[in-house]
Motif scaffolding. Structure first.
Motif, PDB file in Angstrom:
ATOM      1  N   HIS A   1      36.162  33.476  39.595  1.00 45.68           N
ATOM      2  CA  HIS A   1      36.192  34.117  40.917  1.00 45.68           C
ATOM      3  C   HIS A   1      34.979  33.741  41.762  1.00 45.68           C
ATOM      4  O   HIS A   1      34.358  34.609  42.384  1.00 45.68           O
TER       5      HIS A   1
ATOM      6  N   VAL B   1      41.136  40.267  40.633  1.00 49.11           N
ATOM      7  CA  VAL B   1      39.814  40.390  41.248  1.00 49.11           C
ATOM      8  C   VAL B   1      39.361  41.846  41.251  1.00 49.11           C
ATOM      9  O   VAL B   1      38.213  42.143  40.915  1.00 49.11           O
ATOM     10  N   TYR B   2      40.254  42.737  41.607  1.00 53.23           N
ATOM     11  CA  TYR B   2      39.914  44.163  41.663  1.00 53.23           C
ATOM     12  C   TYR B   2      39.411  44.649  40.299  1.00 53.23           C
ATOM     13  O   TYR B   2      38.363  45.294  40.207  1.00 53.23           O
TER      14      TYR B   2
ATOM     15  N   GLU C   1      35.951  42.939  39.391  1.00 50.16           N
ATOM     16  CA  GLU C   1      34.825  43.506  40.155  1.00 50.16           C
ATOM     17  C   GLU C   1      34.424  44.877  39.624  1.00 50.16           C
ATOM     18  O   GLU C   1      33.241  45.160  39.437  1.00 50.16           O
TER      19      GLU C   1
ATOM     20  N   GLN D   1      34.750  35.072  45.258  1.00 51.85           N
ATOM     21  CA  GLN D   1      34.608  36.524  45.433  1.00 51.85           C
ATOM     22  C   GLN D   1      33.128  36.899  45.334  1.00 51.85           C
ATOM     23  O   GLN D   1      32.553  36.932  44.251  1.00 51.85           O
ATOM     24  N   GLU D   2      32.540  37.185  46.459  1.00 52.00           N
ATOM     25  CA  GLU D   2      31.102  37.465  46.518  1.00 52.00           C
ATOM     26  C   GLU D   2      30.703  38.656  45.647  1.00 52.00           C
ATOM     27  O   GLU D   2      29.662  38.622  44.978  1.00 52.00           O
ATOM     28  N   THR D   3      31.520  39.694  45.628  1.00 55.25           N
ATOM     29  CA  THR D   3      31.183  40.879  44.830  1.00 55.25           C
ATOM     30  C   THR D   3      31.168  40.555  43.340  1.00 55.25           C
ATOM     31  O   THR D   3      30.299  41.044  42.613  1.00 55.25           O
ATOM     32  N   CYS D   4      32.106  39.733  42.893  1.00 56.90           N
ATOM     33  CA  CYS D   4      32.108  39.322  41.484  1.00 56.90           C
ATOM     34  C   CYS D   4      30.817  38.581  41.151  1.00 56.90           C
ATOM     35  O   CYS D   4      30.224  38.793  40.093  1.00 56.90           O
ATOM     36  N   GLN D   5      30.381  37.729  42.062  1.00 52.82           N
ATOM     37  CA  GLN D   5      29.153  36.968  41.819  1.00 52.82           C
ATOM     38  C   GLN D   5      27.929  37.879  41.800  1.00 52.82           C
ATOM     39  O   GLN D   5      27.047  37.729  40.954  1.00 52.82           O
TER      40      GLN D   5
END
Length: 131
Positions: A60, A21-22, A25, A63-67
């Motif tokens: 992901h 995820v890191y 993003e 994962q809101e930031t990915c979206q």
């Protein structure tokens, strides 16, 4: 050339580590910034950025930031040419955006940019049907 080299390194990392995820993003944030440069959006579409972003969004969803970065990058890529819009539609961007909007109804950025994208996608589909 520097933009293309950097984008290729980011994409390679995204494809090698799809579950980080890191990394996803941060790579998506960097690709979003790269896409703002003149003519780079078309180059990014040609080297697989659309595929990587859509795959990240699918992998992901929680994962809101990915979206958020996914929707932003897709919107920027769609602004530069009709061909990019058509390619994004074929890659499944419409579904990815709808899922992001459904998952984060209270995120005004995802909702606003997602709606802009869906409007582009559906107007393109309507134009193709009418033609």
């Amino acid at each position: 050339l520097i933009i293309v080299g950097l984008a290729e390194a980011l994409l390679r990392a995204m494809f090698l580590f799809p579950h980080s995820v890191y990394l996803q993003e941060n790579a998506a944030a960097s690709l979003t910034n790269l896409a703002f440069a003149d003519e780079s959006a078309n180059l990014l579409m040609q080297n697989g950025t659309g595929v990587a972003i859509i795959q990240m969004m699918k992998n992901h969803l929680i994962q809101e930031t990915c979206q958020l970065f996914g929707v932003l990058t897709l919107l920027i890529l769609s602004c530069h040419s009709r061909e990019n819009v058509e390619n994004l539609i074929q890659l499944g961007a419409m579904t990815a955006v709808e899922e992001a909007m459904g998952a984060y109804p209270l995120n005004s950025h995802i909702q606003e940019k997602g709606q802009q994208l869906l409007t582009k996608f559906t107007s393109r589909c309507i134009t193709a049907i009418a033609a």
